[in-house]
Design a protein around this motif. Structure first.
Motif, short mmCIF file in Angstrom:
data_model
loop_
_atom_site.label_atom_id
_atom_site.label_comp_id
_atom_site.label_asym_id
_atom_site.label_seq_id
_atom_site.Cartn_x
_atom_site.Cartn_y
_atom_site.Cartn_z
N UNK A 4 0.52 -1.43 -0.07
CA UNK A 4 0.11 -0.27 -0.14
C UNK A 4 0.70 0.88 0.00
N UNK A 5 2.25 1.06 0.49
CA UNK A 5 2.68 2.41 0.59
C UNK A 5 2.73 2.54 -0.87
N UNK A 6 4.09 1.31 -1.46
CA UNK A 6 4.78 1.49 -2.19
C UNK A 6 3.11 2.09 -3.55
N UNK A 7 2.21 1.73 -3.15
CA UNK A 7 1.34 2.71 -4.49
C UNK A 7 0.45 3.32 -4.04
N UNK A 8 0.83 3.67 -2.98
CA UNK A 8 0.42 5.24 -2.24
C UNK A 8 -1.42 5.41 -2.37
N UNK A 9 -1.98 3.50 -2.46
CA UNK A 9 -2.92 3.65 -2.20
C UNK A 9 -3.34 3.91 -0.43
N UNK A 10 -3.36 4.66 0.80
CA UNK A 10 -3.48 4.38 2.05
C UNK A 10 -4.25 4.67 2.01
N UNK A 11 -5.49 4.19 1.49
CA UNK A 11 -7.00 4.41 2.62
C UNK A 11 -7.29 3.16 2.88
N UNK A 12 -7.11 1.57 1.92
CA UNK A 12 -7.03 0.36 1.83
C UNK A 12 -6.00 0.03 3.33
N UNK A 13 -5.06 0.74 3.59
CA UNK A 13 -3.84 0.91 4.22
C UNK A 13 -4.55 0.09 5.70
N UNK A 14 -5.36 2.06 5.47
CA UNK A 14 -6.26 2.45 6.97
C UNK A 14 -7.13 1.17 7.44
N UNK A 15 -7.78 0.12 6.16
CA UNK A 15 -8.69 -0.44 6.91
C UNK A 15 -8.49 -1.23 7.44
N UNK A 16 -7.50 -1.64 7.11
CA UNK A 16 -6.87 -3.16 7.87
C UNK A 16 -6.10 -2.22 9.48
N UNK A 17 -5.87 -1.13 9.50
CA UNK A 17 -4.91 -1.15 10.42
C UNK A 17 -5.98 -0.51 11.57
#
Lengths: 424, 315
Positions: A150-163
């Motif tokens: 997610x970091x490398x692809x810069x799609x932070x929102x998907x990452x946030x859902x897991x967080x």
């Protein structure tokens, strides 16, 4: 060749019920080496297997196929195959061979990184996490890989859902460190500094027997985020941090600690001079952006300090105290802070005065009731979990052994000698 | 065993005696748990194992003034199972000691536990007759019967009755009243408030109060549900329409809500929020203290380099 075909027919036959799958698993474990030996010729056999029904067998074949080095032509085809497999596989079957599944997903990550298209693997990796997790509170090795993508692809929102999910069980400590570190970086990217601080705090205070690089990097970012969010840095780590961390982390992050010291002094000129002097050090750690945010946040901090002293102040005075260039800039800063909810104030544009107000929250509304109620419910579940953990810890033999040694030799009351250790 | 005594004596029993007997019994019972396979001397204090219900024995002392017998205190005695009698020298020694502290008190009789007076008790009773010509026998029934409202304590006297031509001493039940000194009243009050009589889970006064309110609201809810059901039936036409009942229901409904104004809403919500916040704070403190203990234990157990605290031996 024959053995591989035989294996294929076995997979097709034995994939229907749970007991069959278990026996299939044993067969596959024994055949693993032979599969690896034939890895280059396995690709056509994959078409004979159905990933949703024969997930376990498909997994073994796939793992053997992708064991070789990554090349451009194979990479793109493999990415498609693996992505399709992940989305259609059966969760119970792959949970029988979790390490194989993890290594397949890691190969997927390597291949998309090789192709420099990290975005392609974000959705499959999320699906893989959901299939591998035994519950939403479980942290798997795939979590940090997913966050890295997610970091490398810069799609932070998907990452946030897991967080958003709370973690209670961790398979490997390294997973936790990486997960919280990457999670912290994603939150910094979205400017959720409170959550970033929490995640980085987790890395820094996690139990560790020796200092590791992830904790050092996390501590550097932790200092910077703490300055941006709170305006200060607590000088010592809390007592639940490991002693290793408490003793050694500061020495590894010396420039950052001094940055924090000059920040708390409040003089902007000193801060900027220090930053200029240590530009390469901050740059080599890729923290330059954060450092610039720290510098811009010092204005905010100073304005907030003014709210504690003054009730009304003119914009000119604000500009002078905070060392801004003009009242217009001061007005912009104050306006931004009011919008972000960081201070409560009204600007009177006629005479250029700013009046600082109290927090208008009266705690009388139904929404407030719901908020407090849901917080109480969360606390209750947490308290139950903590009591269970406390009881587990009290009966842990390592704890009992050490506690026995530390007790006084003689009991005050009756001068009977207290046993030195518990014989368990 | 006749049902009532004819001696005309009035008995006054102090709560201290009851509490003492019950304490003696509880102590002995808990000390013999688990039932000893090798019978040790832990059960020395006058215990007889009868199907997990040990019997305890002792003496009651007090004052007799005219026709009133007031039982003030008691002490424990050793029981010798072989001779079925109480340990005489011990009793005399105890009697001397008590005489020094309470010169007015005499040995009035003895006590034991059990559900009913037994034949073997008569031996002990007769043995005590040389100290007091008409001893009392106080019996406490230790089995807990939640339906029973009275105290499970009975006082027996002995009377000479002619049965089948043979004069025999038998136990007759006597009535008694409870007499309290100020100190006893305070302690009994204290104990009664701590533990509710129904043995429920409400451990404190606040919890008991809230449970009361909760059950009241539950009852209100169920009764309104009955009314609602009835009205729905009336609406559907299953039940014939009764106007007087409808009027009553409507007047009931108009009684609540009692106040409907904005100021009330404000104040009500504020107070509700305050209570919620206090609960939240209490939960927080509770959670933090558990967390703190957990962290301490974890540090002791697993942190290799933590300071080996440990105080040195105190000599």
């Amino acid at each position: 060749m024959n053995s591989v075909e035989g294996l294929v027919t076995q997979i097709q036959g034995l994939s229907s019920t749970a007991s069959d799958v278990l026996s299939l698993h044993n067969v596959l474990k024994q055949a693993d080496d032979s599969l690896h030996a034939e890895s280059t010729r396995l690709l056509p056999f994959l078409d004979q297997l159905d990933p949703s029904k024969h997930s376990l067998g498909y997994l073994y074949f796939l793992e053997a196929c992708t064991a070789g080095p990554v090349t451009t032509e194979s990479a793109s085809s493999f990415v498609l195959i693996i992505a399709r497999f992940i989305s259609s596989c059966a969760a119970e079957q792959i949970r029988l061979a979790p390490d194989k599944f993890i290594s397949v997903c890691k190969r997927l990550k390597d291949q998309v990184l090789f192709l420099e298209e990290p975005l392609r693997a974000v959705a499959p990796m999320l699906a893989a996490i959901r299939k591998l997790q035994s519950s939403t509170e479980n942290l798997t090795t795939l979590h940090p890989e997913f966050l890295l993508l997610c970091l490398l692809a810069k799609c932070y929102k998907t990452g946030l859902s897991i967080l958003e999910e709370d973690i209670f069980e961790v398979d490997q400590p390294r997973d936790l460190y990486l997960y919280c570190y990457y999670g912290g970086m994603i939150c910094i990217g979205k400017k959720y500094f409170r959550k970033a601080l929490e995640l980085l705090h987790n890395v820094v205070t996690a139990p560790m027997s020796t200092i590791n690089a992830i904790a050092v990097e996390a501590y550097k970012k932790y200092i910077l985020v703490s300055l941006i969010h709170h305006g200060q840095l607590s000088t010592s780590l809390p007592k639940y941090a490991s002693t290793v961390a408490q003793r050694n982390l500061k020495s590894f992050c010396q420039p950052y600690v001094e940055l924090a010291n000059s920040y708390t002094n409040g003089k902007i000129a000193d801060l900027e001079a220090y930053v200029q002097a240590n530009m390469e050090k901050f740059g080599s750690d890729n923290n330059l952006g954060l450092v610039k945010q720290v510098v811009s946040s010092i204005y905010k901090r100073n304005i907030q300090r003014l709210t504690q002293t003054y009730l009304t102040l003119s914009l000119q005075d604000i500009a002078n105290t905070v060392q801004l260039n003009s009242p217009k800039e001061a007005e912009m800063h104050v306006l931004q802070m009011i919008q972000d909810g960081e201070i409560y104030a009204t600007i009177n544009q006629k005479d250029g005065m700013v009046r600082f107000l109290e927090d208008p929250e009266q705690y009388k509304t139904c929404e407030m009731i719901e908020r407090v109620d849901s917080s109480i419910q969360r606390l209750m579940t947490l308290s139950k979990k903590l009591t269970v953990l406390d009881e587990l810890m009290s009966s842990d033999p390592m704890y009992l052994g050490k506690v026995g040694r530390e007790r006084q030799r003689f009991d005050f009351d009756d001068f009977d000698s207290v046993p030195q250790r518990f014989n368990i | 065993m006749a049902s009532s005594s004819s001696s005309g004596l009035t008995f006054k029993l102090h709560p201290l005696v009851i509490v003492n007997i019950s304490d003696h019994y509880t102590r002995v019972k808990s000390q013999t748990n688990p039932p000893p396979l090798t019978s040790t001397s832990a059960t020395v204090n006058g215990v007889e194992h009868q199907q997990q219900a040990p019997r305890v024995y002792g003496c009651v002392i007090g004052v007799q003034r005219g026709r009133t017998v007031e039982i003030f205190n008691n002490f424990e005695l050793l029981y010798d199972p072989s001779t079925h009698s109480l340990d005489r020298p011990f009793l005399e020694k105890k009697q001397e000691l008590y005489k020094k502290v309470f010169p007015h008190f005499y040995i009035l009789g003895w006590y034991s536990t059990g559900s009913d007076a037994q034949e073997s008790d008569m031996h002990i009773h007769k043995a005590l007759m040389d100290i007091n010509e008409s001893p009392l026998y106080v019996l406490l029934n230790p089995t807990i019967n939640p339906a029973q409202k009275d105290l499970p304590v009975t006082i027996y006297e002995s009377e000479l009755h002619v049965i089948d031509g043979i004069p025999q001493l038998i136990f007759v039940r006597s009535s008694y009243t409870i007499e309290t000194v100020e100190a006893e009243r305070i302690s009994v009050d204290h104990v009664a408030h701590l533990k509710p009589s129904d043995g429920g889970s409400a451990a404190t006064q606040l919890a008991a109060h809230l449970t009361g309110i909760h059950s009241a609201i539950k009852m209100l809810n169920s009764r309104i549900r009955v009314l609602h059901h009835y009205l729905v039936g009336m609406q559907k036409g299953d039940i014939p329409c009764e106007n007087s009942l409808l009027r009553q229901v409507s007047s009931l409904l108009r009684r609540l809500p009692a106040i409907e104004s904005e100021k009330f809403q404000d104040d009500f919500l504020m107070e509700y929020n305050d209570t919620l916040l206090i609960t939240y704070l209490a939960m927080f403190t509770n959670c933090s203290s558990t967390m703190n203990e957990l962290v301490d234990k974890f540090n002791t157990a697993y942190d290799r380099h933590s300071r080996r605290g440990g105080r040195t031996a105190f000599i």
